[in-house]
Scaffold this active site. Sequence first.
Site, PDB file in Angstrom:
ATOM      1  CG  MET A 157      10.848  23.701   0.606  1.00 42.73           C
ATOM      2  SD  MET A 157       9.675  24.951  -0.380  1.00 42.73           S
ATOM      3  CE  MET A 157       8.514  25.345   0.782  1.00 42.73           C
ATOM      4  CE  LYS A 170      -0.359  -0.134   5.011  1.00 36.66           C
ATOM      5  NZ  LYS A 170      -1.285  -0.129   6.249  1.00 36.66           N
ATOM      6  CE1 TYR A 186      14.759  31.928   5.929  1.00 36.88           C
ATOM      7  CE2 TYR A 186      14.553  29.385   5.679  1.00 36.88           C
ATOM      8  CZ  TYR A 186      14.557  30.726   5.150  1.00 36.88           C
ATOM      9  OH  TYR A 186      14.176  30.888   3.820  1.00 36.88           O
TER      10      TYR A 186
END
Length: 346
Positions: free
Chosen positions: A291, A34, A243
């Site tokens: 990111m 799955k 950051y």
Amino acid sequence: MAQARLSIDLDALCANWQALAAQSGAAETAAVVKADAYGLGVDRVAPALAKHGARHFFVALAEEGAELRRILGEGPGIYVFGGHMAGDADLIRDAQLVPMLNSLDQMLRHAEALPGHAFGIQLDSGMNRLGMEPAEWAALREVALPLGPKLIMSHLACADEADHPMNAQQLRAFAEMTAGIDVPRSLAATGGILMGPDYYFEMTRPGIGLYGGLPFVDARPVVTLDIPVIQVRDVAPGETVGYGNTWTAARPSRIATISGGYADGIHRIMAPHASVRAGETPCAVVGRISMDLIGVDVTDAPEEPDTVELLGLHQSVDTLADWAGTIGYEILTALGRRYDRQYIGG
């Protein structure tokens, strides 16, 4: 090349399946594929497993089952954990899927839409997630069994903890609910297989163990993730990285910026605990995971690396899971689509 490389060792994956099949004794051993084979690519994983002897596969949704049938062709059994949902009849019929019916409503839907079509039954032995509870099953049993279910299954809630009392409780409940039934039964996924023959019944259905995850401690590693270094810079004591200024250099440091981030499934939350490997040298992640980029401290590496290893022989999916406060399943299924995926063997 800034693209990270995700290597998937199909030979190792198939060896893990064969090892778990050998442990399953006389029981038929299926494979759970799955969620796109736990994020590793069902179009490559399922054919490799079929080539090595797997004849039964489990998916979560009818849509997954239809795609798997297109990949595997006729022959292998494909079982759908989610059962027969409204609107699934065409997919179930055309792809010759076996829905694991979870309730009276699903049984009625299946009987009305696809009379005579194969089905299985899922029982709730105590997990309270999917399946017919004992009272519901007792009321339906004499109606369902003459229709010829292909399989009766349940799912263990605590199989990752072999000594948990819930395992024995569910085993007793499942044995009682299926006593005197001449239908193949399945209770054990990876953890259940490792707990021994009492849990095997007629079919086992390993999932996470195939992909190199716990609780199968003897699994061969399946996934390697190598991330390129884009830039290396000197950072003086007192300077910060990333950051929010969350990391401050305490010594003269060499900081590499690598080409990966939370968009690639490298969870932001793991940053304070995570490291990568430059050869044999562990290199701590510094600052926040962003990111697309991560800072790592390569000061102690014997030479400036071109790539670093996040997943592989040194660090498993469960290592990353511990850093992120999650489980190996989530690490695997979160791996992003930006990687250069390389398949080995199979």
